[in-house]
Enzyme design. Structure first.
Site, PDB file in Angstrom:
ATOM      1  N   CYS A 155      28.444   9.936 -34.466  1.00 35.47           N
ATOM      2  CA  CYS A 155      28.877   9.231 -35.730  1.00 35.47           C
ATOM      3  C   CYS A 155      30.028   8.389 -35.556  1.00 35.47           C
ATOM      4  O   CYS A 155      30.890   8.554 -34.706  1.00 35.47           O
ATOM      5  CB  CYS A 155      29.242  10.448 -37.008  1.00 35.47           C
ATOM      6  SG  CYS A 155      27.961  11.762 -37.048  1.00 35.47           S
ATOM      7  N   TRP A 179      25.013  10.654 -36.189  1.00 38.24           N
ATOM      8  CA  TRP A 179      24.053  11.192 -35.099  1.00 38.24           C
ATOM      9  C   TRP A 179      24.044  12.708 -35.456  1.00 38.24           C
ATOM     10  O   TRP A 179      24.862  13.237 -35.595  1.00 38.24           O
ATOM     11  CB  TRP A 179      24.877  11.122 -34.049  1.00 38.24           C
ATOM     12  CG  TRP A 179      24.093  11.698 -32.595  1.00 38.24           C
ATOM     13  CD1 TRP A 179      23.175  11.083 -31.982  1.00 38.24           C
ATOM     14  CD2 TRP A 179      24.420  12.925 -31.993  1.00 38.24           C
ATOM     15  NE1 TRP A 179      22.967  11.839 -30.801  1.00 38.24           N
ATOM     16  CE2 TRP A 179      23.537  13.083 -31.014  1.00 38.24           C
ATOM     17  CE3 TRP A 179      25.086  13.967 -32.357  1.00 38.24           C
ATOM     18  CZ2 TRP A 179      23.442  14.270 -30.214  1.00 38.24           C
ATOM     19  CZ3 TRP A 179      25.039  15.090 -31.529  1.00 38.24           C
ATOM     20  CH2 TRP A 179      24.240  15.237 -30.505  1.00 38.24           C
ATOM     21  N   LYS A 183      19.812   8.576 -15.403  1.00 37.98           N
ATOM     22  CA  LYS A 183      19.558   7.218 -16.062  1.00 37.98           C
ATOM     23  C   LYS A 183      18.016   7.247 -16.389  1.00 37.98           C
ATOM     24  O   LYS A 183      17.817   6.608 -17.319  1.00 37.98           O
ATOM     25  CB  LYS A 183      19.715   6.242 -14.950  1.00 37.98           C
ATOM     26  CG  LYS A 183      21.123   5.551 -14.837  1.00 37.98           C
ATOM     27  CD  LYS A 183      21.983   4.968 -15.958  1.00 37.98           C
ATOM     28  CE  LYS A 183      22.524   6.022 -16.854  1.00 37.98           C
ATOM     29  NZ  LYS A 183      23.867   6.388 -16.461  1.00 37.98           N
ATOM     30  N   LYS A 217      26.699   7.037 -27.700  1.00 38.80           N
ATOM     31  CA  LYS A 217      27.684   6.710 -26.534  1.00 38.80           C
ATOM     32  C   LYS A 217      28.858   7.792 -26.334  1.00 38.80           C
ATOM     33  O   LYS A 217      29.080   8.011 -25.230  1.00 38.80           O
ATOM     34  CB  LYS A 217      28.053   5.219 -26.808  1.00 38.80           C
ATOM     35  CG  LYS A 217      28.985   4.648 -25.739  1.00 38.80           C
ATOM     36  CD  LYS A 217      28.113   4.359 -24.562  1.00 38.80           C
ATOM     37  CE  LYS A 217      28.874   3.748 -23.492  1.00 38.80           C
ATOM     38  NZ  LYS A 217      28.296   3.865 -22.138  1.00 38.80           N
ATOM     39  N   GLU A 229      17.326   9.248 -19.231  1.00 41.87           N
ATOM     40  CA  GLU A 229      17.762   8.767 -20.699  1.00 41.87           C
ATOM     41  C   GLU A 229      17.021   7.731 -21.477  1.00 41.87           C
ATOM     42  O   GLU A 229      17.223   7.628 -22.367  1.00 41.87           O
ATOM     43  CB  GLU A 229      19.143   8.233 -20.120  1.00 41.87           C
ATOM     44  CG  GLU A 229      20.550   9.139 -20.434  1.00 41.87           C
ATOM     45  CD  GLU A 229      21.889   8.565 -20.183  1.00 41.87           C
ATOM     46  OE1 GLU A 229      21.902   7.896 -19.205  1.00 41.87           O
ATOM     47  OE2 GLU A 229      22.598   8.665 -20.905  1.00 41.87           O
ATOM     48  N   ASN A 236      33.034  12.039 -39.352  1.00 40.97           N
ATOM     49  CA  ASN A 236      32.771  12.234 -38.031  1.00 40.97           C
ATOM     50  C   ASN A 236      33.349  13.584 -37.331  1.00 40.97           C
ATOM     51  O   ASN A 236      34.469  13.846 -37.601  1.00 40.97           O
ATOM     52  CB  ASN A 236      33.178  11.103 -37.191  1.00 40.97           C
ATOM     53  CG  ASN A 236      33.161  11.342 -35.620  1.00 40.97           C
ATOM     54  OD1 ASN A 236      33.806  10.697 -35.007  1.00 40.97           O
ATOM     55  ND2 ASN A 236      32.152  11.902 -35.140  1.00 40.97           N
ATOM     56  N   GLY A 237      32.485  14.383 -36.800  1.00 40.70           N
ATOM     57  CA  GLY A 237      32.845  15.737 -36.273  1.00 40.70           C
ATOM     58  C   GLY A 237      31.998  16.830 -36.598  1.00 40.70           C
ATOM     59  O   GLY A 237      31.058  16.663 -37.261  1.00 40.70           O
ATOM     60  N   GLU A 294      22.483  11.115 -10.485  1.00 40.81           N
ATOM     61  CA  GLU A 294      22.733  10.080 -11.529  1.00 40.81           C
ATOM     62  C   GLU A 294      21.604   9.075 -11.812  1.00 40.81           C
ATOM     63  O   GLU A 294      21.262   8.622 -12.991  1.00 40.81           O
ATOM     64  CB  GLU A 294      23.978   9.328 -11.035  1.00 40.81           C
ATOM     65  CG  GLU A 294      24.384   7.936 -11.881  1.00 40.81           C
ATOM     66  CD  GLU A 294      24.790   8.164 -13.260  1.00 40.81           C
ATOM     67  OE1 GLU A 294      24.952   9.292 -13.691  1.00 40.81           O
ATOM     68  OE2 GLU A 294      24.581   7.315 -14.008  1.00 40.81           O
ATOM     69  N   HIS A 334      12.603  24.647  -0.464  1.00 38.52           N
ATOM     70  CA  HIS A 334      12.995  25.714  -0.968  1.00 38.52           C
ATOM     71  C   HIS A 334      12.214  25.768  -2.136  1.00 38.52           C
ATOM     72  O   HIS A 334      12.669  26.846  -3.199  1.00 38.52           O
ATOM     73  CB  HIS A 334      14.647  25.871  -1.004  1.00 38.52           C
ATOM     74  CG  HIS A 334      14.961  26.014   0.520  1.00 38.52           C
ATOM     75  ND1 HIS A 334      14.674  27.213   1.281  1.00 38.52           N
ATOM     76  CD2 HIS A 334      15.687  25.373   1.042  1.00 38.52           C
ATOM     77  CE1 HIS A 334      15.346  26.735   2.500  1.00 38.52           C
ATOM     78  NE2 HIS A 334      16.004  25.601   2.301  1.00 38.52           N
ATOM     79  N   ARG A 369      27.613   4.946 -31.266  1.00 37.85           N
ATOM     80  CA  ARG A 369      27.936   6.188 -31.780  1.00 37.85           C
ATOM     81  C   ARG A 369      27.007   7.079 -32.127  1.00 37.85           C
ATOM     82  O   ARG A 369      27.099   8.286 -32.288  1.00 37.85           O
ATOM     83  CB  ARG A 369      29.237   6.135 -32.484  1.00 37.85           C
ATOM     84  CG  ARG A 369      30.406   5.536 -31.758  1.00 37.85           C
ATOM     85  CD  ARG A 369      31.603   5.469 -32.684  1.00 37.85           C
ATOM     86  NE  ARG A 369      32.229   6.913 -33.067  1.00 37.85           N
ATOM     87  CZ  ARG A 369      33.153   7.591 -32.071  1.00 37.85           C
ATOM     88  NH1 ARG A 369      33.524   6.923 -31.085  1.00 37.85           N
ATOM     89  NH2 ARG A 369      33.417   8.631 -32.287  1.00 37.85           N
TER      90      ARG A 369
END
Ligand code: AGP
Length: 608
Positions: A2, A74, A485, A603, A488, A99-100, A481, A504, A27
């Site tokens: 947010c 968000w 990527k 983000k 995502e 926001n929160g 990573e 394994h 955000r």
């Protein structure tokens, strides 16, 4: 998670707020809304989807007024619907953006319902606006009613509040979520991030935890959590505003991938000489380096992967034990802290809720000191850590982190060598490592030259549903990573394993539909990794190998080979990251996903 914007001016604030929201979309971008106070009352528009959907509403029915608040969401509590989009109202005269997360929203909601308040959304936020409305019954001053209300909230918030009969001020506050005041000429603003206000000012005041702020056109008055007026310094923003433009690129992510040689240089600049790491980069108190006996690294997501690479470097170069942990785990367990342990956080944004909570906890646990490696100089993490090493990557807008990661690795390499020097690393070895670092920007440029080839390789991933990434040593975190990527931004399920773990369990997944992406460094693990590749080939797996030509893997049948420059082994994790970024970018473009703002993500993760 947010983003909020607020403005008071002598002009119509609608355009300022909408532009602010567009800049904050990174955000959160599932819905958005604006409330504008004019002499007729508070009017609002809300829309599901990106900020463009809200702009479309303004195009049909413009709102005009000189005080306003706005929000891009968000979703945490309740689906992304218009009813759940902010601003939320109590009656039709009091509006709020938030926001929160309000953790005690359920008992508060019950209390308010018992008093007759009706809820129109499923959000935790709506309790705040009704609580302020309720407080106004006994305390008619909006500022004081907000201050009284905040004492009842548990959790994290940054809020903006407007009321229809308040034509000369609005109120904002922060605790646990970021909020910055933008200072203008006869106009003032608030936002979750200064980037949201760069079109109207370059002067900013960073609010502290618990601050409540009253904004009029000519004045900004800040109250701390005891209600005392506080003077906070004004900082002038010094990034190039163009850094937030896409330039010639179709997506921010690609622009940021291509910026890496430049920003890695900026990260090294002033931190190394021809022969040495300059410990002055840690500030005047660089004496802590000689006292370190252990290192604890705590971070989330991509930043956590950078920390995993640093563990190899610190243990190898300095011979000191180093543990790496995701912040959301660290913060909820009893941690044993060995004597003289450095607590090191990594964060692009410096606002990640779990990382901040971990830092706050660590400060009570008797660590030697706290060091933040961060990209945002004004962030909460930087302000709350004893020491800071900035990554100097410039604003990163794409949700998928790229240049922030490679500059974190660069800063970690500087830190690892600095610690190693205090633990017996020879001057000769230090010089060798520093020389390698100096060549890093050029090697990253070389790695980028494979872009056209990788674009062709990416076409073959368009119909895949799964992918497996393999690496050994420092290449394992890079494999993690790479897989993060890919998932995502292309929504392909991807996993990463240390190559030696294949037999394994994960080998059972390998068949002709499973692409295997192998990161093959040119070091003493090469032969072992070649054996792992044989195991995959024997089971019909489709092999994509990233290696330098001297590995001789470029002539193997059944391997799609991508050349990575041959570099000193210390640089391998950074240089090998580049082709993986390009691969996931091109796969996402082929699949037609939203590269810069992938679904369900944001983000800056300022909630738990
Ligand atoms: C990476 O592409 C993601 N955007 C995410 O994993 C990110 O690294 C994580 O949320 C941590 O963020 P930070 O570095 O700002 O703390």
């Amino acid at each position: 998670m947010c983003g909020i914007v607020g403005a008071i001016a002598r002009r119509n604030v609608a355009k300022i707020l909408l532009e602010g929201l567009s800049r904050l979309e990174y955000r959160g971008y599932d819905s958005s809304g604006v409330a504008i106070n004019n002499l007729d009352g508070v009017s609002s528009h809300r829309a599901v989807g990106k900020v463009q959907a809200l702009r479309d509403k303004f195009a049909v029915e413009p709102l005009d007024g000189k005080i306003g608040i706005a929000h891009t969401r968000w979703a945490t509590h309740g689906k992304p619907t218009e009813a759940n989009a902010h601003p939320h109202f109590s009656g039709d005269d009091l509006a709020l953006v938030h926001n929160g997360i309000i953790e005690n929203h359920e008992p508060l909601r019950r209390e308010l319902k018992a008093k007759g308040y009706e809820f129109k959304s499923e959000t935790d936020t709506e309790v705040i606006v009704h609580l302020i409305h309720d407080a106004l019954k006994t305390e008619p001053d909006l500022l004081k009613a907000v201050q009284n209300t905040l004492t009842k909230l548990h959790g994290a918030f940054a809020i903006g509040v407007v009321k229809n009969d308040e034509n000369d001020r609005f109120i904002a506050a922060r605790k646990g979520s970021p909020l910055v005041v933008g200072v203008g000429i006869e106009e003032n603003f608030v936002a979750s991030d200064q980037l949201a206000l760069l079109h109207v000012t370059d002067q900013f005041i960073f609010l502290e935890e618990g601050d409540v702020v009253e904004l009029t056109r000519d004045q900004v008055t800040i109250f701390d959590d005891n209600g005392e007026v506080q003077e906070r310094p004004i900082s002038v923003f010094n990034h190039n505003v163009d850094a937030t433009d896409k330039g010639e690129f179709r997506h921010y992510m690609m622009k940021e991938i291509y910026e890496q040689p430049k920003v890695i240089s900026a990260c090294l600049d002033g931190r190394i000489s021809e022969t040495k790491v300059l410990t002055s980069c840690f500030g005047a108190e660089s004496g802590f380096l000689k006292d370190i006996e252990n290192v604890h690294i705590v971070a989330c997501g991509t930043s956590y992967h950078a920390g995993m690479v640093a563990k190899y470097w610190i243990e190898d170069l300095a011979g000191l034990p180093c543990s790496v942990e995701v912040a959301s785990e660290y913060r909820y367990r009893k941690v044993a802290v060995p004597k003289n342990t450095l607590f090191l956080t990594l964060s692009q944004s410096g606002e990640t809720a779990d990382t901040l909570a971990a830092l706050r906890m660590a400060k009570e646990l008797g660590y030697l000191t706290t060091l933040a490696i961060c990209n945002v100089p004004s962030s909460t993490l930087v302000r709350e850590s004893a020491l800071t090493l900035l990554t100097n990557a410039g604003p990163e807008i794409g949700v998928a982190s790229t240049k922030a990661f490679t500059t974190q690795l660069t800063a970690l390499l500087i830190t690892s060598v600095a610690i190693a020097v205090e633990n017996g690393l020879s001057a000769e070895k230090e010089q060798e490592l520093v020389q390698a670092m100096r060549s890093l920007p050029a090697y990253v440029s070389d790695a980028l030259s494979q872009d056209a080839h990788i674009k062709v390789v990416a076409d073959r991933f368009a119909n895949k549903h799964n992918a497996l990434f393999l690496g050994r040593g420092t290449m394992f975190p890079i494999a993690l990573e790479g897989s993060l990527k890919l998932k995502e931004i292309s929504y392909i399920h991807a996993e990463a394993y240390p190559a030696g773990e294949l037999k394994h369990g994960p080998l059972a997944l390998v068949d002709e539909d499973m692409p295997i992406i192998a990161l093959v460094p040119h070091n003493d693990m090469l032969d072992k990794l070649k054996s792992n590749l044989q195991e995959v080939a024997a089971r019909g797996g489709e092999l994509y190998v990233f290696a330098d030509k001297d590995t001789d893997l470029n002539n193997e049948e059944n391997i799609t080979f991508t050349e990575v420059p041959k570099v000193d082994s210390i640089l391998e994790p950074i240089v090998h990251t580049i082709p993986l970024q390009l691969l996931s970018y091109h796969v996402a473009v082929v699949k037609g996903t939203d590269v810069d703002q992938p679904r369900n993500l944001a983000k800056s993760v300022t909630v738990e």
